[in-house]
Scaffold this active site. Sequence first.
Site, PDB file in Angstrom:
ATOM      1  CG  ASN A  95      -0.477  -0.319   2.501  1.00 10.03           C
ATOM      2  OD1 ASN A  95       0.586  -0.923   2.641  1.00 10.03           O
ATOM      3  ND2 ASN A  95      -1.207   0.068   3.527  1.00 10.03           N
ATOM      4  CB  ILE A  96       1.601   3.660  -2.334  1.00  9.92           C
ATOM      5  CG1 ILE A  96       2.449   2.453  -2.739  1.00  9.92           C
ATOM      6  CG2 ILE A  96       2.371   4.968  -2.507  1.00  9.92           C
ATOM      7  CD1 ILE A  96       2.739   2.359  -4.231  1.00  9.92           C
ATOM      8  CD  GLU A  97      -1.401   4.781   4.572  1.00  8.19           C
ATOM      9  OE1 GLU A  97      -0.863   5.605   5.353  1.00  8.19           O
ATOM     10  OE2 GLU A  97      -2.147   3.852   4.951  1.00  8.19           O
TER      11      GLU A  97
ATOM     12  CB  CYS B  98      -5.282  -1.386  -1.652  1.00  8.32           C
ATOM     13  SG  CYS B  98      -6.600  -0.620  -0.705  1.00  8.32           S
TER      14      CYS B  98
ATOM     15  CD  GLU C 109      -5.301  -5.917  -1.155  1.00 11.10           C
ATOM     16  OE1 GLU C 109      -4.774  -4.790  -1.090  1.00 11.10           O
ATOM     17  OE2 GLU C 109      -6.021  -6.380  -0.258  1.00 11.10           O
TER      18      GLU C 109
ATOM     19  CB  CYS D 109     -10.877  -2.503   0.332  1.00 12.18           C
ATOM     20  SG  CYS D 109     -10.301  -1.819  -1.246  1.00 12.18           S
TER      21      CYS D 109
ATOM     22  CB  CYS E  82      -8.673  -4.518  -3.809  1.00  8.49           C
ATOM     23  SG  CYS E  82      -7.530  -3.171  -3.466  1.00  8.49           S
TER      24      CYS E  82
HETATM   25  N1  THU Z   1      -5.264  -1.475   2.650  1.00  8.10           N
HETATM   26  C1  THU Z   1      -4.689  -2.301   1.732  1.00  8.10           C
HETATM   27  O1  THU Z   1      -3.605  -2.017   1.189  1.00  8.10           O
HETATM   28  N2  THU Z   1      -5.331  -3.447   1.410  1.00  8.10           N
HETATM   29  C2  THU Z   1      -6.434  -3.909   2.042  1.00  8.10           C
HETATM   30  O2  THU Z   1      -6.885  -4.987   1.730  1.00  8.10           O
HETATM   31  C3  THU Z   1      -7.063  -3.120   3.095  1.00  8.10           C
HETATM   32  C4  THU Z   1      -6.555  -1.738   3.263  1.00  8.10           C
HETATM   33  C5  THU Z   1      -4.531  -0.284   3.054  1.00  8.10           C
HETATM   34  C6  THU Z   1      -5.058   1.027   2.610  1.00  8.10           C
HETATM   35  C7  THU Z   1      -4.462   1.965   3.637  1.00  8.10           C
HETATM   36  O3  THU Z   1      -3.144   2.303   3.265  1.00  8.10           O
HETATM   37  C8  THU Z   1      -4.386   1.116   4.900  1.00  8.10           C
HETATM   38  O4  THU Z   1      -4.478  -0.220   4.468  1.00  8.10           O
HETATM   39  C9  THU Z   1      -5.468   1.404   5.914  1.00  8.10           C
HETATM   40  O5  THU Z   1      -6.721   1.366   5.321  1.00  8.10           O
END
Ligand code: THU
Length: 139
Positions: free
Chosen positions: A42-44, A53, A55, A86, A89
């Site tokens: 994941n890259i915020e 996310c 995935e 989520c 995804c």
């Molecule tokens: N996130 C994912 O990368 N994949 C998931 O299946 C659930 C949520 C990430 C998004 C965000 O960076 C962090 O988790 C919190 O929601």
Amino acid sequence: MEKRTLVLEAIAAKEAAYVPYSGFRVGAALLSKSGRIYRGCNIENAAYTPTNCAERTAFFKAVSEGEKEFLAIAITGDTDDYVYPCGVCRQVMAEFCDPEAFRIILAKNEDAYCSFSLGELLPGGFTAEDLKKVKKETK
Ligand code: THU
């Protein structure tokens, strides 16, 4: 390929997670039919909504390399529980993957994991087939 191999790749992928806002790292490893594995994390983002996310990072990396057919994805986080993908995804998976055949492997760690078909986690997903059903008079 052994499920465990894909799980180990997802655990390694998690190391690159960029999560300064949530602190919630996620790693994914996507297996293509060609046999390649694409890692994703994941890259915020400071603006929050551009966050990607793990995935989708894996899928977009793979598709941008020319892959369009996939067998399985492994997903892992830092919690004691499974991290489920989520809804967004799951929808991206539905664009490329067979709901019966594609496996989603959720891993607490390298020794504790379970798996589902995409259809189990996204029943009634919207696909290109639905677009074809539009009635002529509404066009
Ligand atoms: N996130 C994912 O990368 N994949 C998931 O299946 C659930 C949520 C990430 C998004 C965000 O960076 C962090 O988790 C919190 O929601």
